[in-house]
Design a protein around this motif. Structure first.
Motif, mmCIF file in Angstrom:
data_model
loop_
_atom_site.group_PDB
_atom_site.id
_atom_site.type_symbol
_atom_site.label_atom_id
_atom_site.label_comp_id
_atom_site.label_asym_id
_atom_site.label_seq_id
_atom_site.Cartn_x
_atom_site.Cartn_y
_atom_site.Cartn_z
ATOM 1 N N ARG A 49 28.079 -20.424 20.891
ATOM 2 C CA ARG A 49 28.919 -19.262 21.136
ATOM 3 C C ARG A 49 28.483 -18.111 20.233
ATOM 4 N N SER A 50 28.721 -16.887 20.675
ATOM 5 C CA SER A 50 28.219 -15.723 19.952
ATOM 6 C C SER A 50 29.032 -15.449 18.699
ATOM 7 N N PHE A 51 28.472 -14.609 17.858
ATOM 8 C CA PHE A 51 28.978 -14.385 16.500
ATOM 9 C C PHE A 51 30.392 -13.833 16.466
ATOM 10 N N LYS A 52 30.627 -12.742 17.184
ATOM 11 C CA LYS A 52 31.912 -12.045 17.066
ATOM 12 C C LYS A 52 32.845 -12.331 18.233
ATOM 13 N N TYR A 53 32.313 -12.280 19.440
ATOM 14 C CA TYR A 53 33.171 -12.390 20.628
ATOM 15 C C TYR A 53 33.242 -13.809 21.184
ATOM 16 N N PHE A 400 24.735 -5.554 25.685
ATOM 17 C CA PHE A 400 24.408 -5.937 24.315
ATOM 18 C C PHE A 400 23.016 -5.432 23.926
ATOM 19 N N THR A 401 22.978 -4.740 22.795
ATOM 20 C CA THR A 401 21.689 -4.344 22.225
ATOM 21 C C THR A 401 21.237 -5.321 21.151
ATOM 22 N N CYS A 402 22.184 -5.986 20.507
ATOM 23 C CA CYS A 402 21.864 -6.990 19.479
ATOM 24 C C CYS A 402 22.665 -8.243 19.783
ATOM 25 N N LEU A 403 21.989 -9.261 20.287
ATOM 26 C CA LEU A 403 22.668 -10.506 20.650
ATOM 27 C C LEU A 403 23.154 -11.252 19.413
ATOM 28 N N CYS A 404 22.414 -11.155 18.304
ATOM 29 C CA CYS A 404 22.793 -11.900 17.092
ATOM 30 C C CYS A 404 24.178 -11.499 16.601
#
Length: 856
Positions: A49-53, A400-404
């Motif tokens: 799962r992604s960092f923030k969302y 998204f420009t930055c997936l990390c």
């Protein structure tokens, strides 16, 4: 598990099946598989799962550049699944999700993203004031990637130093050819390749050529180091690289960078869905691991790479639709847990895999760090290949420009509108490219979007500064080969025999306690006790200019110190800040014995010799710390024990407080200093280290009927705190001066000069902002060290030392407070871990404030 038919390029061994656990369920793999390829073969779409969302993410690049496939392997977090080799029975867990990666309740942050704009932590949840303390623990708990394991197995990494003539970074075609050419001219050549296999992109298209180049390299004598990535270039062309359980420090004569180019994503709504992959990642899955990542594929071909990948997928049996931007631009992706289709030119194209191919960027991170000292070859040095270009549109959905770091176009626009329109400022405000990829997988897109939003050219927008580490490095690797000196005093074995519990004190292993520290304190206060202080720094300073030298080193007066007398002093830096403290004993007209703290010995030796060389005085300085054992004998009966062994007069008249004597004790030549760090009558005895054990044994025997006991550092710290004696480094910091620390009496401004004098003249005029004071706690246990002193719930000071004192029947401590608060009896409010304690300032020592006992 389904695989494609075997091909010449694959790196898996189908004759060696393996099994491992993913979130508790078994998955099949082959030797040579990575965790990522085995997950793809097993039908696992969501890798994390992604960092923030907390949006679902899947395999994306298969090169380790992005953060989409970070997993926890055998308890170690943030391992790249696409690079981590499968081991039999390993345990893999997807991370950053609760309760599971397949069903993550924390996806609610995605739906509430309107409340999490760029820089939200500076703006949201701060009004009313009670909200932030409630929200902060939740944010801290869900933020970050992975969880730090509580029980980490001991790491025994190795540090390797290499000094080749030529270092080649990158094991693709250009790197191999450069290494072979250098080795054939009899140059010692090392080649680093971050992946487990050589060849780069060539391995997926022409494996036979790779095998031929590898064979030539080995025959030429190239030192090939696989799974080894260079993460930084430092001064004098020092290259740092990491391999499994190894840290390499390489100083080549010539550095050749052949890191090639890296595929880049396009920006469109929902461009992060599982099932969207870069062309090289698809090539690697199909050719190296025999896995077909999708059956119905749309390839957005921005260049030749995309066309080649489309042909490869067709050969593998996939149904492929190719679109060629900008004529057929991707407007958005459709799907939830996986991509289900693509909208291009208002047409919906069903698919289970979208491939982005043909957008590349040179991997220049190491080149930027190295500057002109490195040579770039191959595609990293060439002009970027022509691509058909892409542009983002104002479509609904997250782009998204930055997936990390989950940075979107909307957040970038909002940050630019707020004034953060420089790429460097934008990076810091939005955390763009600050994640695990460090810009490798997102910087090109981010720069182009920034240029578009600011209405500047890409050249005017510029790029961010490349800094090491270029790729994430485990802390255990950075610590590899770091040998911690372990020093033991000459009396160490006696402490072991006595059952002491040890602790680190600088480089030294010293007894923390032998029995209950309260009983050890009682022995010092009521009878006699001894402690091994051999770890103190000890210096002999002599010569015609010895007095002048010490007058400049210390703020105290040394010239009027009589032979045989002792003075407490502190060394200061140019700003008047306390560096170290100890005693100065005058042995003769031109000879002194100086002590320093245990942890400060090495630093003070450098400091002393630095200024000796600068001033050019006729002085000899000898560090005799290892040559002398030292024992502190303390307590009201300590003189009785001394008199039984001393061949010289140790009475109060002959050897008063702050005086010294030389003679024989138990048949051993000693220097005895009458000083009192622990608040009682005491003798600090220095003798040649060879006699340390003998002297300890004799003192224990002489004091046997007096109830003698050994005491450790914990008791010493309680005792010194009762006297408000400070410990440099614990009770002081990089701003602490004698005036602030309550030691103004040691500063003699009538001296013509000493280190820090000019700064202290100004400080005397204006006064310090803080003061170090003692305090007692009215009830309960003392607050822990580091607790905050507050006024109206705002921190205004800090507790630096605290202990329970049996003789005071209260908690005692020392704290830094505003200088205007330094009044006896002033109340203090101290906050720690949700608790509050009330204390009162005490300016004099808690125990024996007049000093009668230590002077007795």
């Amino acid at each position: 598990m389904t695989r494609l038919p075997a091909n010449a390029a694959e790196v898996i061994d189908r004759a060696r099946p393996l099994t491992f656990r993913l979130d508790g369920r078994l998955l099949q793999a082959f030797a040579g598989d990575t965790v990522g390829s085995a997950m793809a073969a097993g039908g696992v779409t969501i890798t994390g799962r992604s960092f923030k969302y907390h949006r679902p993410r899947g395999l994306f690049c298969m090169t380790g550049a992005c953060a989409n496939c970070l997993v926890t392997v055998d308890g170690v977090p943030n391992v790249r699944a696409c690079l981590e080799p499968v081991r039999d029975r390993m345990d893999v867990r997807r991370q950053n999700a609760w309760p599971s990666a397949d069903f993550d309740v924390l996806r609610i942050f995605d739906w509430c993203s309107f409340a999490l704009p760029a820089g939200f932590y500076y703006k949201a949840f701060h009004r009313p004031r009670f909200v932030w303390p409630l929200v902060e623990p939740v944010i801290r708990r869900v933020a970050g990637l992975g969880r730090v394991p509580r029980d980490v197995p001991a790491s025994h990494g190795e540090k390797i130093h290499l000094h080749p003539d030529v270092l080649v970074v990158g094991g693709g075609r250009s790197g191999l050819q450069a290494a072979i050419a250098a080795a054939r001219t009899r140059k010692r050549t090392v080649l680093l390749e971050a992946r487990p296999h050589l060849g780069g992109r060539l391995r997926t298209t022409n494996p036979a050529a790779v095998m031929a180049l590898e064979r030539e390299a080995r025959e030429a004598g190239v030192d090939l180091r696989l799974s080894t990535f260079a993460f930084g270039v430092f001064e004098d062309l020092l290259v740092a690289a990491a391999a499994p359980d190894q840290l390499l420090r390489i100083r080549p004569v010539e550095l050749v960078v052949a890191t090639g180019v890296m595929d880049q994503p396009a920006v469109f709504p929902d461009n992060d869905l599982p099932g969207i992959m870069l062309a090289e990642g698809v090539d690697r899955l199909v050719r190296l691991y025999g896995v077909l990542p999708g059956r119905r594929v749309v390839v957005a071909s921005y260049g030749e790479q995309g066309d080649r990948t489309a042909s490869l997928l067709r050969e593998a049996g996939a149904e492929v639709t190719v679109i060629h931007p900008p004529a057929d631009s991707v407007q958005r992706a459709i799907g939830g847990r996986r991509i289900q289709g693509v909208v291009a030119n208002d047409r919906t194209l069903p698919c289970d895999l979208l491939v982005i191919g043909g957008i590349t960027a040179p991997v220049t991170g190491l080149l930027a760090q190295a500057g002109p000292g490195a040579t770039a070859i191959g595609s990293v040095a060439a002009e970027p290949p022509a691509s058909r270009g892409w542009e983002f549109r104002a479509e609904p959905g997250k782009q998204f420009t930055c997936l990390c770091m989950d940075v979107t176009v909307k957040e970038m626009k909002q940050a630019i509108d707020e004034g953060f329109d420089s790429i460097e400022l934008l990076k810091r405000y939005t955390t763009l490219s600050m994640g695990p990829c460090q810009g490798k997988a997102c910087l090109r897109a981010s720069i182009q979007v920034t240029a578009r939003l600011t209405e500047k050219s890409v050249q005017e927008t510029g790029t961010t500064t490349a800094r090491p580490p270029f790729a994430p490095v485990a802390l255990g690797i950075l610590a590899a080969g770091h040998l911690v000196p372990r020093k033991e005093t000459a009396i160490h074995d006696r402490h072991v025999e006595a059952g002491a519990e040890f602790m680190w004190a600088g480089d030294w292993r010293r007894p923390h306690h032998y029995q209950d520290p309260k009983l050890e304190c009682q022995a010092v206060h009521e009878r006699v006790a001894l402690i091994d202080v051999s770890s103190l720094g000890k210096f002999r300073i002599q010569g015609p200019d010895a007095v002048t030298f010490l007058e400049r080193l210390y703020p105290s007066k040394i010239a009027d110190l009589k032979v045989g007398r002792i003075r407490y002093g502190a060394m200061l830096n140019d700003q008047g800040v306390i560096l170290d403290d100890g005693t100065i004993c005058r042995l003769g007209d031109r000879e002194f014995f100086v002590t320093t703290t245990t942890g400060g010995t090495a630093g003070m030796e450098q400091w002393i010799k630095w200024w000796l060389a600068d001033w050019g005085l006729d002085v000899q300085v000898m560090n005799v710390s290892g040559g002398y054992a030292a024992i502190n004998l303390a307590g009201p009966r300590s003189r009785d024990a001394m008199q039984r062994l001393a061949a010289f007069d140790v009475s109060a008249t002959a050897l008063p407080y702050l005086s010294s004597a030389r003679g024989e004790l138990a048949g051993v030549p000693v220097l005895v200093l009458r000083i009192g760090f622990v608040g009682e009558l005491s003798y600090e005895i220095h003798a040649p280290s060879a006699y340390g054990v003998h002297l300890w044994d004799q003192l224990m025997e002489a004091g046997h009927d007096l109830g003698i006991a050994a005491f450790g550092l914990e008791a010493q710290r309680i005792l010194r705190l009762e006297k408000q004696h400070l410990i440099v480094g614990q009770d002081t910091d990089a701003l602490s001066t004698p005036y602030a620390a309550g030691l103004p009496w040691m500063v003699k401004l009538d001296k013509p000069d000493f280190l820090g004098r000019r700064s202290l003249v100004d400080l005397q005029e204006h006064g310090p902002l803080e003061r170090l004071v003692g305090f007692t706690v009215e009830r309960g246990q003392p607050p822990p060290e580091g607790a905050a002193v507050v006024e109206a719930d705002r921190p205004v000071g800090r507790v630096c030392s605290s202990r329970w004192s049996d003789v005071q029947h209260a908690g005692v401590g020392m704290a830094w407070v505003p200088s205007g608060w330094a009044e006896d009896g002033r109340p203090l409010e101290i906050v720690y871990d949700g608790h509050r304690a009330t204390a009162r300032i005490v300016l004099k020592p808690f125990y024996d404030p007049e000093g009668k006992r230590l002077r007795s």
